[in-house]
Design a protein around this motif. Sequence first.
Motif, mmCIF file in Angstrom:
data_model
loop_
_atom_site.group_PDB
_atom_site.id
_atom_site.type_symbol
_atom_site.label_atom_id
_atom_site.label_comp_id
_atom_site.label_asym_id
_atom_site.label_seq_id
_atom_site.Cartn_x
_atom_site.Cartn_y
_atom_site.Cartn_z
ATOM 1 N N ALA A 97 -1.638 -2.498 -10.378
ATOM 2 C CA ALA A 97 -2.869 -3.269 -10.173
ATOM 3 C C ALA A 97 -2.644 -4.741 -10.476
ATOM 4 O O ALA A 97 -3.160 -5.628 -9.772
ATOM 5 C CB ALA A 97 -3.979 -2.711 -11.045
ATOM 6 N N GLU A 108 -1.248 -1.486 -4.358
ATOM 7 C CA GLU A 108 -2.259 -0.426 -4.428
ATOM 8 C C GLU A 108 -1.635 0.931 -4.171
ATOM 9 O O GLU A 108 -0.860 1.110 -3.221
ATOM 10 C CB GLU A 108 -3.346 -0.690 -3.387
ATOM 11 N N ARG A 160 0.862 -1.186 0.000
ATOM 12 C CA ARG A 160 0.000 0.000 0.000
ATOM 13 C C ARG A 160 0.901 1.241 0.000
ATOM 14 O O ARG A 160 1.555 1.539 0.992
ATOM 15 C CB ARG A 160 -0.925 0.002 1.217
#
Length: 341
Positions: free
Chosen positions: A154, A159, A131
């Motif tokens: 992706a 992310e 992340r």
Amino acid sequence: MVVPLEGSAGIFGPSCQAVAELAAAEFNKEDGVLGRQVELEFIDAGQAPREVAAQVAALADEGRLDAVTGWHISSVRNALVPAIAGRLPYVYTSLYEGGERRPGVYCSGEVPNFQIIPALAWMACQLGRRRWFVVGHDYVWPRQTAAVLTQACAGLGIEIVGEAFVPMDAGRVNMLVNEVAKSSCDGVLMLLVGQEAVLFNRLFAELGLSERMVRYSPLMEENMVMGSGPEATDDLYVSAGFFRTLVTAGSFDLQSRYAAFHGVGAPPLNNVAESCYEGMHTLVHLARLACSPLVQDMNRVIGELGYDGPRGTVQFHGNQATHPVYLARADGLDFEIIEQL
């Protein structure tokens, strides 16, 4: 040689100038390029892009330039290309967003698909960091790179949870740190240039953010690490084609010649400066391959160009070079290389 001598990117300038002077002296010791001596004209890339382009164009109009190279941001490149309009060969040495295909522009720096994306994939696999929050300066390279990464990540299970950009040299880096502090990310992707990246590192450390987030930058070199200080570079990862701790014959050879030429007080040799060395060598190899200094002749042979240098083997595919890229972790005031990506 278009290199920054002021502003946030000015931290690179002395190293770029010093390595260019070494390269010119080495070429001239070998009878120059196609029998002509190399002369350097330094243009300050820290100025507004239009001013840089106007100065280069004026020198070209006067017949004082045969080629253009150097490290500078993409905004400067985009101003320079139409200003010289294919009149001169132009080797752009900086890492950038990719996609430059205009004739007469030869890109020797890293692009996201073989520099940033493999590094993020490694960190997802080895560190579990998936992340990411993107911070950057508000211009072509950070914006377009972030767009490329959003699509590529992706498919890797990575992310991009947020983005924030500030104008370069506007003194607003603290806003970026505050946005990161509010984020749920476990990694920060830094698309910041020069001294303001140093300031970001210091503020990041002051807030203790390295206890829960790693940082990764495709543009972090030895001057910036020294400026940040060892207390501000915990869990800071970098990928680049060159580090001065790189253990290869080409790297050792360049560093030995650089130290012998400039002495122990020379500006630190780093990946930004080494890119300028590569840019000059690309021009010389192209001129010798084409048996000509003219851009139209170089355009015909650029896809055939390959050579060995401090980074390892450099091979051009069209007008874009590929070469080894290494992942490193900041270690005190230097870098510990982890592996080749």
